[in-house]
Structures are given as C-alpha cells and as structure tokens.
Design a protein around this motif. Sequence first.
Motif, PDB file in Angstrom:
ATOM      1  N   GLU A  43       0.823  -1.204   0.000  1.00  0.00           N
ATOM      2  CA  GLU A  43       0.000   0.000   0.000  1.00  0.00           C
ATOM      3  C   GLU A  43       0.860   1.257   0.000  1.00  0.00           C
ATOM      4  OE1 GLU A  43      -4.224  -0.572   1.973  1.00  0.00           O
ATOM      5  OE2 GLU A  43      -2.640  -0.819   3.461  1.00  0.00           O
ATOM      6  N   ASP A  44       0.285   2.327  -0.516  1.00  0.00           N
ATOM      7  CA  ASP A  44       0.952   3.622  -0.471  1.00  0.00           C
ATOM      8  C   ASP A  44       1.342   3.932   0.968  1.00  0.00           C
ATOM      9  OD1 ASP A  44       0.345   3.813  -3.146  1.00  0.00           O
ATOM     10  OD2 ASP A  44      -1.311   5.216  -2.878  1.00  0.00           O
ATOM     11  N   GLY A  45       2.560   4.366   1.162  1.00  0.00           N
ATOM     12  CA  GLY A  45       3.041   4.706   2.494  1.00  0.00           C
ATOM     13  C   GLY A  45       3.772   3.575   3.196  1.00  0.00           C
ATOM     14  N   ALA A  46       3.684   2.369   2.678  1.00  0.00           N
ATOM     15  CA  ALA A  46       4.424   1.250   3.272  1.00  0.00           C
ATOM     16  C   ALA A  46       5.858   1.288   2.753  1.00  0.00           C
ATOM     17  CB  ALA A  46       3.768  -0.078   2.906  1.00  0.00           C
ATOM     18  N   SER A  47       6.809   1.053   3.617  1.00  0.00           N
ATOM     19  CA  SER A  47       8.209   1.112   3.205  1.00  0.00           C
ATOM     20  C   SER A  47       8.536  -0.013   2.222  1.00  0.00           C
ATOM     21  CB  SER A  47       9.137   1.055   4.417  1.00  0.00           C
ATOM     22  OG  SER A  47       8.969  -0.159   5.106  1.00  0.00           O
ATOM     23  N   PRO A  48       9.487   0.218   1.309  1.00  0.00           N
ATOM     24  CA  PRO A  48       9.786  -0.766   0.268  1.00  0.00           C
ATOM     25  C   PRO A  48      10.279  -2.107   0.791  1.00  0.00           C
ATOM     26  CG  PRO A  48      11.246   1.155   0.095  1.00  0.00           C
ATOM     27  CD  PRO A  48      10.271   1.433   1.174  1.00  0.00           C
ATOM     28  N   GLY A  49      10.915  -2.143   1.937  1.00  0.00           N
ATOM     29  CA  GLY A  49      11.414  -3.401   2.484  1.00  0.00           C
ATOM     30  C   GLY A  49      10.327  -4.319   3.010  1.00  0.00           C
ATOM     31  N   ARG A  50       9.123  -3.814   3.081  1.00  0.00           N
ATOM     32  CA  ARG A  50       8.022  -4.609   3.626  1.00  0.00           C
ATOM     33  C   ARG A  50       7.668  -5.822   2.767  1.00  0.00           C
ATOM     34  NH1 ARG A  50       6.430  -3.727   8.945  1.00  0.00           N
ATOM     35  NH2 ARG A  50       6.950  -1.588   9.440  1.00  0.00           N
ATOM     36  N   VAL A  51       7.934  -5.764   1.468  1.00  0.00           N
ATOM     37  CA  VAL A  51       7.614  -6.907   0.606  1.00  0.00           C
ATOM     38  C   VAL A  51       8.416  -8.130   1.049  1.00  0.00           C
ATOM     39  CG1 VAL A  51       7.665  -7.820  -1.748  1.00  0.00           C
ATOM     40  CG2 VAL A  51       6.939  -5.468  -1.342  1.00  0.00           C
ATOM     41  N   LYS A  52       9.710  -7.959   1.269  1.00  0.00           N
ATOM     42  CA  LYS A  52      10.542  -9.084   1.717  1.00  0.00           C
ATOM     43  C   LYS A  52      10.131  -9.564   3.102  1.00  0.00           C
ATOM     44  CE  LYS A  52      13.506 -10.063  -1.502  1.00  0.00           C
ATOM     45  NZ  LYS A  52      13.376 -11.341  -2.195  1.00  0.00           N
ATOM     46  N   LEU A  53       9.734  -8.631   3.965  1.00  0.00           N
ATOM     47  CA  LEU A  53       9.307  -9.005   5.306  1.00  0.00           C
ATOM     48  C   LEU A  53       8.025  -9.842   5.255  1.00  0.00           C
ATOM     49  CD1 LEU A  53       9.623  -8.900   8.342  1.00  0.00           C
ATOM     50  CD2 LEU A  53       8.610  -6.629   8.307  1.00  0.00           C
ATOM     51  N   ALA A  54       7.043  -9.396   4.476  1.00  0.00           N
ATOM     52  CA  ALA A  54       5.793 -10.155   4.332  1.00  0.00           C
ATOM     53  C   ALA A  54       6.070 -11.523   3.708  1.00  0.00           C
ATOM     54  CB  ALA A  54       4.785  -9.370   3.485  1.00  0.00           C
ATOM     55  N   GLU A  55       6.951 -11.541   2.720  1.00  0.00           N
ATOM     56  CA  GLU A  55       7.303 -12.805   2.080  1.00  0.00           C
ATOM     57  C   GLU A  55       7.958 -13.754   3.086  1.00  0.00           C
ATOM     58  OE1 GLU A  55       9.369 -14.458  -2.024  1.00  0.00           O
ATOM     59  OE2 GLU A  55       9.903 -12.451  -1.313  1.00  0.00           O
ATOM     60  N   GLY A  56       8.828 -13.223   3.941  1.00  0.00           N
ATOM     61  CA  GLY A  56       9.497 -14.046   4.952  1.00  0.00           C
ATOM     62  C   GLY A  56       8.539 -14.630   5.964  1.00  0.00           C
ATOM     63  N   LYS A  57       7.516 -13.853   6.331  1.00  0.00           N
ATOM     64  CA  LYS A  57       6.507 -14.375   7.250  1.00  0.00           C
ATOM     65  C   LYS A  57       5.756 -15.541   6.606  1.00  0.00           C
ATOM     66  CE  LYS A  57       5.390 -10.202   9.951  1.00  0.00           C
ATOM     67  NZ  LYS A  57       4.241  -9.367  10.383  1.00  0.00           N
ATOM     68  N   ALA A  58       5.325 -15.354   5.362  1.00  0.00           N
ATOM     69  CA  ALA A  58       4.592 -16.412   4.659  1.00  0.00           C
ATOM     70  C   ALA A  58       5.489 -17.605   4.364  1.00  0.00           C
ATOM     71  CB  ALA A  58       3.999 -15.856   3.358  1.00  0.00           C
ATOM     72  N   ALA A 112       0.379 -19.864   1.873  1.00  0.00           N
ATOM     73  CA  ALA A 112       0.516 -19.013   3.056  1.00  0.00           C
ATOM     74  C   ALA A 112       0.399 -17.556   2.645  1.00  0.00           C
ATOM     75  CB  ALA A 112       1.851 -19.254   3.754  1.00  0.00           C
ATOM     76  N   VAL A 113      -0.005 -16.744   3.609  1.00  0.00           N
ATOM     77  CA  VAL A 113      -0.120 -15.305   3.413  1.00  0.00           C
ATOM     78  C   VAL A 113       0.785 -14.634   4.432  1.00  0.00           C
ATOM     79  CG1 VAL A 113      -1.677 -13.319   3.471  1.00  0.00           C
ATOM     80  CG2 VAL A 113      -2.489 -15.520   2.600  1.00  0.00           C
ATOM     81  N   GLY A 114       1.529 -13.653   3.982  1.00  0.00           N
ATOM     82  CA  GLY A 114       2.341 -12.845   4.873  1.00  0.00           C
ATOM     83  C   GLY A 114       1.849 -11.416   4.823  1.00  0.00           C
ATOM     84  N   VAL A 115       1.642 -10.831   5.999  1.00  0.00           N
ATOM     85  CA  VAL A 115       1.185  -9.452   6.085  1.00  0.00           C
ATOM     86  C   VAL A 115       2.082  -8.715   7.060  1.00  0.00           C
ATOM     87  CG1 VAL A 115      -0.736  -7.912   6.665  1.00  0.00           C
ATOM     88  CG2 VAL A 115      -1.197 -10.134   5.633  1.00  0.00           C
ATOM     89  N   THR A 116       2.448  -7.492   6.713  1.00  0.00           N
ATOM     90  CA  THR A 116       3.246  -6.647   7.587  1.00  0.00           C
ATOM     91  C   THR A 116       2.826  -5.201   7.411  1.00  0.00           C
ATOM     92  OG1 THR A 116       5.487  -6.023   8.248  1.00  0.00           O
ATOM     93  CG2 THR A 116       5.128  -6.408   5.897  1.00  0.00           C
ATOM     94  N   GLY A 117       3.055  -4.419   8.449  1.00  0.00           N
ATOM     95  CA  GLY A 117       2.755  -2.993   8.385  1.00  0.00           C
ATOM     96  C   GLY A 117       2.224  -2.454   9.692  1.00  0.00           C
ATOM     97  N   ASP A 118       1.503  -3.271  10.439  1.00  0.00           N
ATOM     98  CA  ASP A 118       0.956  -2.850  11.716  1.00  0.00           C
ATOM     99  C   ASP A 118       1.547  -3.780  12.777  1.00  0.00           C
ATOM    100  OD1 ASP A 118      -1.440  -0.764  12.320  1.00  0.00           O
ATOM    101  OD2 ASP A 118      -1.485  -2.364  13.820  1.00  0.00           O
ATOM    102  N   THR A 119       0.867  -3.978  13.896  1.00  0.00           N
ATOM    103  CA  THR A 119       1.374  -4.955  14.859  1.00  0.00           C
ATOM    104  C   THR A 119       1.243  -6.338  14.237  1.00  0.00           C
ATOM    105  OG1 THR A 119      -0.768  -5.374  15.915  1.00  0.00           O
ATOM    106  CG2 THR A 119       0.562  -3.538  16.794  1.00  0.00           C
ATOM    107  N   SER A 120       2.054  -7.254  14.651  1.00  0.00           N
ATOM    108  CA  SER A 120       2.004  -8.600  14.094  1.00  0.00           C
ATOM    109  C   SER A 120       0.629  -9.235  14.284  1.00  0.00           C
ATOM    110  CB  SER A 120       3.079  -9.479  14.727  1.00  0.00           C
ATOM    111  OG  SER A 120       4.359  -9.045  14.312  1.00  0.00           O
ATOM    112  N   GLU A 121       0.004  -8.980  15.423  1.00  0.00           N
ATOM    113  CA  GLU A 121      -1.318  -9.544  15.692  1.00  0.00           C
ATOM    114  C   GLU A 121      -2.365  -8.957  14.741  1.00  0.00           C
ATOM    115  OE1 GLU A 121       0.835  -8.404  18.010  1.00  0.00           O
ATOM    116  OE2 GLU A 121       1.392 -10.375  18.800  1.00  0.00           O
ATOM    117  N   ASN A 122      -2.305  -7.652  14.491  1.00  0.00           N
ATOM    118  CA  ASN A 122      -3.226  -7.025  13.542  1.00  0.00           C
ATOM    119  C   ASN A 122      -2.964  -7.505  12.122  1.00  0.00           C
ATOM    120  OD1 ASN A 122      -4.632  -5.588  15.480  1.00  0.00           O
ATOM    121  ND2 ASN A 122      -3.457  -3.711  15.188  1.00  0.00           N
ATOM    122  N   ASP A 123      -1.702  -7.681  11.782  1.00  0.00           N
ATOM    123  CA  ASP A 123      -1.343  -8.216  10.463  1.00  0.00           C
ATOM    124  C   ASP A 123      -2.011  -9.580  10.266  1.00  0.00           C
ATOM    125  OD1 ASP A 123       0.349  -6.004  10.146  1.00  0.00           O
ATOM    126  OD2 ASP A 123       2.173  -7.143  10.567  1.00  0.00           O
TER     127      ASP A 123
END
Length: 140
Positions: A43-58, A112-123
């Motif tokens: 989403e707009d406003g999310a830092s570019p490194g978040r894609v790798k972080l979400a991918e790592g969670k999933a 699997a789905v990986g989500v990042t950006g808010d608290t891990s629980e909200n993600d």
Amino acid sequence: MVSLRKAQTILRKTLEKGREMELKPLTVVVLDAGGHMITAAREDGASPGRVKLAEGKAYGAVMLGMAGTAQMKRAEAQAYFMAAMNGLYDGKVVPVPGGVLVRDKKGAVIGAVGVTGDTSENDAAAALAGIEAAGFTGEA
C-alpha cells in the motif's frame, strides 16, 4: 491449490480488512504450497522493504508448516531450532505472527499469506479475513 484468482481475493480482502481496522499501510504476499509468490501488493506509504518481510513471514509458515505465532513461540523456547531452520532456508524465515497458513476444506496446507505494516497480531487478523473471504481456512 491457491489459484491466481483466489490469491487476488485474499490480497484484496486483506487490504480491505486493514482499512476497516484503520491499520497502518499494509503489505501482503500470497505464496503457493511450494513457497512461490502468486501475488503481492504494498500500500501507499508502506516502506519498500516490507515486501521481503511479508514474504518471509509467509515463507516460514509454508515451508515449516507452522503459522507465525507457533514459530515465534518455538523461537522463544528453542532459539537454536529456529536459527537452524533459518539457516536451512537461506535466512528467509521471519518467525512472527503475520505469517498465516492457508488450508483447503480437507485441512491440507495449500499456501501461506504474509502481512506486515501494523502490529504482528493485527497483520494476522487482516490475513485471516482475506483467507476466509476466499473460502479457505487460515491458521495464524
């Protein structure tokens, strides 16, 4: 199997849930059962490194067959185990909530789905909403 159409539904509904919950800008990645990306969005406003972080969670969830919450508990109890697993998977595993297993009607892990950006629980809560909207069961 998570088709592209179903993956896009998961992604869209996860982002909608994030907006409904008034979360910070989210990044969502949907992987198939082999850990390969089907779709992703930042989403707009999310830092570019978040894609790798979400991918790592999933990725950790699908490769270990263990949702992010369980991975975090395992890392806290047996740090050496998760360190070894991360070594096996070239450092791609992010063992925290927000990595959610996708199960079919028979209970088989199909992605699997990986989500990042808010608290891990909200993600994780947003991911579960997206997974359920696509007709699957999520395990956070």
